[in-house]
Design a protein around this motif. Structure first.
Motif, PDB file in Angstrom:
ATOM      1  N   HIS A 216       0.821  -1.213   0.000  1.00 63.30           N
ATOM      2  CA  HIS A 216       0.000   0.000   0.000  1.00 63.30           C
ATOM      3  C   HIS A 216       0.851   1.258   0.000  1.00 63.30           C
ATOM      4  O   HIS A 216       0.608   2.177  -0.775  1.00 63.30           O
ATOM      5  CB  HIS A 216      -0.921   0.009   1.220  1.00 63.30           C
ATOM      6  CG  HIS A 216      -2.057  -0.940   1.017  1.00 63.30           C
ATOM      7  ND1 HIS A 216      -2.913  -0.840  -0.047  1.00 63.30           N
ATOM      8  CD2 HIS A 216      -2.439  -2.029   1.709  1.00 63.30           C
ATOM      9  CE1 HIS A 216      -3.783  -1.830   0.003  1.00 63.30           C
ATOM     10  NE2 HIS A 216      -3.513  -2.568   1.053  1.00 63.30           N
ATOM     11  N   LEU A 217       1.859   1.269   0.897  1.00 62.11           N
ATOM     12  CA  LEU A 217       2.702   2.459   0.964  1.00 62.11           C
ATOM     13  C   LEU A 217       4.052   2.115   0.355  1.00 62.11           C
ATOM     14  O   LEU A 217       4.818   1.319   0.892  1.00 62.11           O
ATOM     15  CB  LEU A 217       2.863   2.880   2.435  1.00 62.11           C
ATOM     16  CG  LEU A 217       3.181   4.330   2.704  1.00 62.11           C
ATOM     17  CD1 LEU A 217       2.192   5.260   2.024  1.00 62.11           C
ATOM     18  CD2 LEU A 217       3.180   4.576   4.210  1.00 62.11           C
ATOM     19  N   LEU A 218       4.335   2.715  -0.801  1.00 62.99           N
ATOM     20  CA  LEU A 218       5.579   2.374  -1.496  1.00 62.99           C
ATOM     21  C   LEU A 218       6.786   3.069  -0.881  1.00 62.99           C
ATOM     22  O   LEU A 218       7.884   2.551  -0.885  1.00 62.99           O
ATOM     23  CB  LEU A 218       5.468   2.795  -2.965  1.00 62.99           C
ATOM     24  CG  LEU A 218       4.578   1.921  -3.819  1.00 62.99           C
ATOM     25  CD1 LEU A 218       4.227   2.631  -5.117  1.00 62.99           C
ATOM     26  CD2 LEU A 218       5.279   0.618  -4.116  1.00 62.99           C
ATOM     27  N   TYR A 219       6.556   4.281  -0.397  1.00 61.60           N
ATOM     28  CA  TYR A 219       7.687   5.082   0.111  1.00 61.60           C
ATOM     29  C   TYR A 219       7.342   5.608   1.497  1.00 61.60           C
ATOM     30  O   TYR A 219       6.964   6.772   1.653  1.00 61.60           O
ATOM     31  CB  TYR A 219       7.958   6.254  -0.841  1.00 61.60           C
ATOM     32  CG  TYR A 219       8.277   5.816  -2.261  1.00 61.60           C
ATOM     33  CD1 TYR A 219       9.550   5.359  -2.586  1.00 61.60           C
ATOM     34  CD2 TYR A 219       7.305   5.840  -3.259  1.00 61.60           C
ATOM     35  CE1 TYR A 219       9.846   4.941  -3.874  1.00 61.60           C
ATOM     36  CE2 TYR A 219       7.589   5.424  -4.552  1.00 61.60           C
ATOM     37  CZ  TYR A 219       8.872   4.985  -4.849  1.00 61.60           C
ATOM     38  OH  TYR A 219       9.167   4.562  -6.127  1.00 61.60           O
ATOM     39  N   PRO A 220       7.494   4.758   2.523  1.00 62.51           N
ATOM     40  CA  PRO A 220       7.080   5.191   3.873  1.00 62.51           C
ATOM     41  C   PRO A 220       7.871   6.397   4.378  1.00 62.51           C
ATOM     42  O   PRO A 220       7.382   7.127   5.233  1.00 62.51           O
ATOM     43  CB  PRO A 220       7.356   3.961   4.756  1.00 62.51           C
ATOM     44  CG  PRO A 220       7.869   2.897   3.864  1.00 62.51           C
ATOM     45  CD  PRO A 220       8.020   3.398   2.479  1.00 62.51           C
ATOM     46  N   ASP A 221       9.097   6.637   3.843  1.00 68.66           N
ATOM     47  CA  ASP A 221       9.879   7.776   4.365  1.00 68.66           C
ATOM     48  C   ASP A 221       9.337   9.118   3.890  1.00 68.66           C
ATOM     49  O   ASP A 221       9.681  10.161   4.426  1.00 68.66           O
ATOM     50  CB  ASP A 221      11.369   7.626   3.998  1.00 68.66           C
ATOM     51  CG  ASP A 221      11.596   7.601   2.490  1.00 68.66           C
ATOM     52  OD1 ASP A 221      10.731   7.053   1.771  1.00 68.66           O
ATOM     53  OD2 ASP A 221      12.623   8.149   2.027  1.00 68.66           O
ATOM     54  N   ASP A 222       8.487   9.128   2.870  1.00 64.46           N
ATOM     55  CA  ASP A 222       7.921  10.399   2.409  1.00 64.46           C
ATOM     56  C   ASP A 222       6.549  10.139   1.780  1.00 64.46           C
ATOM     57  O   ASP A 222       6.448   9.778   0.609  1.00 64.46           O
ATOM     58  CB  ASP A 222       8.861  11.059   1.379  1.00 64.46           C
ATOM     59  CG  ASP A 222       8.431  12.499   1.081  1.00 64.46           C
ATOM     60  OD1 ASP A 222       7.213  12.789   1.167  1.00 64.46           O
ATOM     61  OD2 ASP A 222       9.311  13.317   0.765  1.00 64.46           O
ATOM     62  N   PRO A 223       5.486  10.320   2.589  1.00 62.48           N
ATOM     63  CA  PRO A 223       4.142   9.979   2.111  1.00 62.48           C
ATOM     64  C   PRO A 223       3.710  10.774   0.868  1.00 62.48           C
ATOM     65  O   PRO A 223       2.851  10.320   0.104  1.00 62.48           O
ATOM     66  CB  PRO A 223       3.231  10.282   3.295  1.00 62.48           C
ATOM     67  CG  PRO A 223       4.075  10.955   4.297  1.00 62.48           C
ATOM     68  CD  PRO A 223       5.518  10.814   3.945  1.00 62.48           C
ATOM     69  N   TYR A 224       4.311  11.964   0.637  1.00 61.97           N
ATOM     70  CA  TYR A 224       3.941  12.730  -0.562  1.00 61.97           C
ATOM     71  C   TYR A 224       4.254  11.936  -1.836  1.00 61.97           C
ATOM     72  O   TYR A 224       3.617  12.120  -2.865  1.00 61.97           O
ATOM     73  CB  TYR A 224       4.696  14.061  -0.626  1.00 61.97           C
ATOM     74  CG  TYR A 224       4.265  15.079   0.398  1.00 61.97           C
ATOM     75  CD1 TYR A 224       2.937  15.229   0.774  1.00 61.97           C
ATOM     76  CD2 TYR A 224       5.209  15.929   0.981  1.00 61.97           C
ATOM     77  CE1 TYR A 224       2.559  16.178   1.703  1.00 61.97           C
ATOM     78  CE2 TYR A 224       4.834  16.883   1.911  1.00 61.97           C
ATOM     79  CZ  TYR A 224       3.514  17.001   2.272  1.00 61.97           C
ATOM     80  OH  TYR A 224       3.139  17.952   3.181  1.00 61.97           O
ATOM     81  N   PHE A 225       5.280  11.091  -1.754  1.00 60.24           N
ATOM     82  CA  PHE A 225       5.677  10.334  -2.943  1.00 60.24           C
ATOM     83  C   PHE A 225       4.497   9.483  -3.445  1.00 60.24           C
ATOM     84  O   PHE A 225       4.166   9.477  -4.628  1.00 60.24           O
ATOM     85  CB  PHE A 225       6.876   9.414  -2.655  1.00 60.24           C
ATOM     86  CG  PHE A 225       8.208  10.098  -2.563  1.00 60.24           C
ATOM     87  CD1 PHE A 225       8.312  11.472  -2.421  1.00 60.24           C
ATOM     88  CD2 PHE A 225       9.392   9.360  -2.613  1.00 60.24           C
ATOM     89  CE1 PHE A 225       9.545  12.103  -2.329  1.00 60.24           C
ATOM     90  CE2 PHE A 225      10.629   9.974  -2.533  1.00 60.24           C
ATOM     91  CZ  PHE A 225      10.711  11.337  -2.375  1.00 60.24           C
ATOM     92  N   ASP A 226       3.869   8.777  -2.507  1.00 60.70           N
ATOM     93  CA  ASP A 226       2.739   7.924  -2.913  1.00 60.70           C
ATOM     94  C   ASP A 226       1.576   8.777  -3.437  1.00 60.70           C
ATOM     95  O   ASP A 226       0.900   8.406  -4.394  1.00 60.70           O
ATOM     96  CB  ASP A 226       2.274   7.040  -1.743  1.00 60.70           C
ATOM     97  CG  ASP A 226       3.221   5.865  -1.533  1.00 60.70           C
ATOM     98  OD1 ASP A 226       4.345   6.101  -1.043  1.00 60.70           O
ATOM     99  OD2 ASP A 226       2.872   4.730  -1.919  1.00 60.70           O
TER     100      ASP A 226
END
Ligand SMILES: C[S@@+](CC[C@H](N)C(=O)[O-])C[C@H]1O[C@@H](n2cnc3c(N)ncnc32)[C@H](O)[C@@H]1O
Length: 511
Positions: A216-226
């Motif tokens: 579900h979350l591809l880039y947990p370090d930066d939610p804006y990415f998803d």
């Protein structure tokens, strides 16, 4: 093509990018022509000044305003830019240009280049081994300062930097998000071969396999990415692969943190800024250069969306219209945080969007040097002025006999020719032995224009940078002799004969 070197990794984790650093390290300093000439340097200096005007009331005058060039490469742009900025700076504000890269061989090259000495001593130039995809703290080597909470805003420059950074690849297949996984194939080349000899990467075939994304979350370090990937669902037609410039976005975020939210970035890159351009022109496959490093087109739309999320603004223009000039993809844009940027925007419009842009200048220079058409000396001199005295224009004189040329000019053209040579010499920045030819043409031009001190300075710099040469020593001798400094001339002719005992003319000049 039966050996599979790699498969199953996401694009940003591919070997293609792991080899990148090796390829730069081994190739030594290189300069991309369009981003390393006096015309673009002056445009960026003007753009910088407009932003300084926007910030003028906030500037702390006893602290430098830092300008960081990211992924600077050889440093030719840096040299020309700082030269220009120092000439044009409209207010009494100390500045410091930090040239940065993460390749050790480039930093060693800068350390040994004679052009920097005075600027380092006066504190207007510093170096940094800085990777903005990983860190928001930049250590300055010369002043031994750490740039982490600057008192003034920061200006950053990225030329052909984002294109050299890892990307991921996605597409929407109807409703389903799919990721592109590269498959690297060759005839017998292995990953170990590539690590030792990155140039072999040119013989590797790169294709992509798309598979549905599970998590579900591809880039947990930066939610804006998803969030941005989700915006592409609406923005771009189904089944159109789009590059996801995660490391370029990390760079913007880290620079913004470094600048404590007051940041302007001037960028030049092979970028596309609208969904239409991305669908029509953007190529998601990596281009591998002759040295083995990779670059990709830049998804400028994703960068603009990300900038919005970080509450910044970006000014860009649509891709320049298709012309007969297909060789180079380059567009400029500006990213701004912490200021409305009235002057920044005005200047961007006139310098890049509606003006004679660095790409326009590059096209014309290339045309003149192609030899496709004939130009008179008078027209050539106008071109050289238009290029803002770009030393690569000296190649025009390559097939001419400089002595005959100067002697054939009528007085007023001779004078202009001499002034042009003088101005070209101010912009000459040696990078590698390929620049010896330009340097020698320049020395000849200065000699026939009777500009002996500058002629000697160029030749001595060439010897320092590229090593001993009977050709340079002999010409140095001629220059001292023409000036009447006979002892110095004799010394140079003797040195010429030491290097080449059969030199046909050195002996003659000694007797
Ligand atoms: C395509 S070259 C452009 C060089 C220069 N700006 C020009 O226009 O000639 C990309 C540059 O970015 C540098 N680079 C790539 N990845 C980097 C990273 N993660 N951190 C710092 N520099 C990097 C490379 O070493 C190289 O000098």
């Amino acid at each position: 093509m039966d050996t599979i070197i790699e498969e199953g990794k996401t694009f940003s984790n591919s070997l293609v990018w792991k080899l990148q650093h090796n390829a730069y390290q081994l190739s030594g300093p290189r300069a991309w022509q369009i981003s390393n000439n006096p015309y673009i340097a002056r445009s960026y200096a003007w753009q910088t000044i407009a932003t300084i005007r926007d910030w003028e009331n906030e500037l702390i005058k006893d602290e430098p305003l830092y300008i960081i060039e990211i992924g600077a490469g050889a440093g030719r742009f840096s040299f020309l830019y700082l030269l220009e900025l120092k000439r044009l700076l409209p207010i009494d504000q100390p500045i410091c240009l930090v040239i940065s890269d993460n390749v050790d061989t480039y930093l060693e090259f800068w350390e040994n280049h004679p052009k920097w000495k005075v600027w380092i001593e006066e504190g207007t130039l510093d170096f940094a081994n800085y990777d903005p995809t990983r860190s928001s703290v930049c250590h300055l080597i010369k002043s031994n300062r750490t740039l982490s909470s600057p008192k003034n805003p920061i200006i950053a420059i990225t030329n052909y930097f984002y294109a050299a950074l890892p990307n991921d690849l996605y597409q929407f297949n109807q409703e389903t998000l799919e990721a592109g996984y590269p498959i690297l194939k060759s005839n017998g080349i292995t990953a170990e071969h590539l690590e030792k000899e990155p140039k072999l990467m040119q013989e590797v075939e790169v294709s992509f396999e798309f598979r549905p994304v599970e998590q579900h979350l591809l880039y947990p370090d930066d939610p804006y990415f998803d969030d941005i990937i989700e915006e592409f669902r609406k923005a771009i037609a189904p089944n159109t692969p789009f590059l996801f410039p995660l490391e370029a976005m990390r760079t913007i975020n880290n620079l913004k943190k470094l600048a404590q939210n007051r940041l302007m970035i001037i960028s030049g890159d092979k970028a596309f800024h609208t969904p239409q351009e991305l669908e029509k022109y953007c190529d998601h496959r990596p281009i591998i250069t002759g040295q083995g490093d990779a670059n990709v087109d830049v998804n400028g739309l994703a960068l603009a969306l990300y900038t919005d999320k970080l509450e910044g603004r970006s000014f860009h223009y649509p891709r320049p219209p298709r012309t007969d000039y297909k060789d180079v993809l380059f567009s400029n844009w500006v990213t701004l945080f912490g200021n409305k940027g009235a002057q920044t925007q005005d200047s961007f419009r006139s310098l890049f969007e509606n003006g004679f842009s660095p790409l326009d200048a590059h096209k014309l220079i290339d045309k003149l040097l192609s030899g496709d058409d004939t130009f008179t000396i008078d027209q050539t001199l106008s071109f050289i002025k238009l290029s803002h005295f770009d030393p690569q224009m000296l190649f025009f004189y390559k097939s001419l006999n400089m002595k005959e040329l100067f002697h054939s000019l009528e007085e007023s053209t001779y004078k202009v020719q001499g002034e042009v040579m003088h101005n070209l010499a101010q912009h000459f920045f040696w990078i590698h032995s390929e620049d010896n030819e330009i340097g020698y043409l320049l020395a000849q031009g200065l000699y026939y224009a009777l500009d002996f001190p500058l002629c000697q300075e160029i030749l001595l710099d060439l010897i320092t940078l590229s090593g001993e040469s009977d050709q340079f020593r002999f010409f140095l001798g001629l220059s001292y002799k023409a000036e009447g400094r006979l002892e110095k001339a004799k010394e140079q002719f003797q040195k010429t004969l030491k290097l080449n005992p059969n030199h046909p003319l050195a002996q003659k000049h000694l007797t």
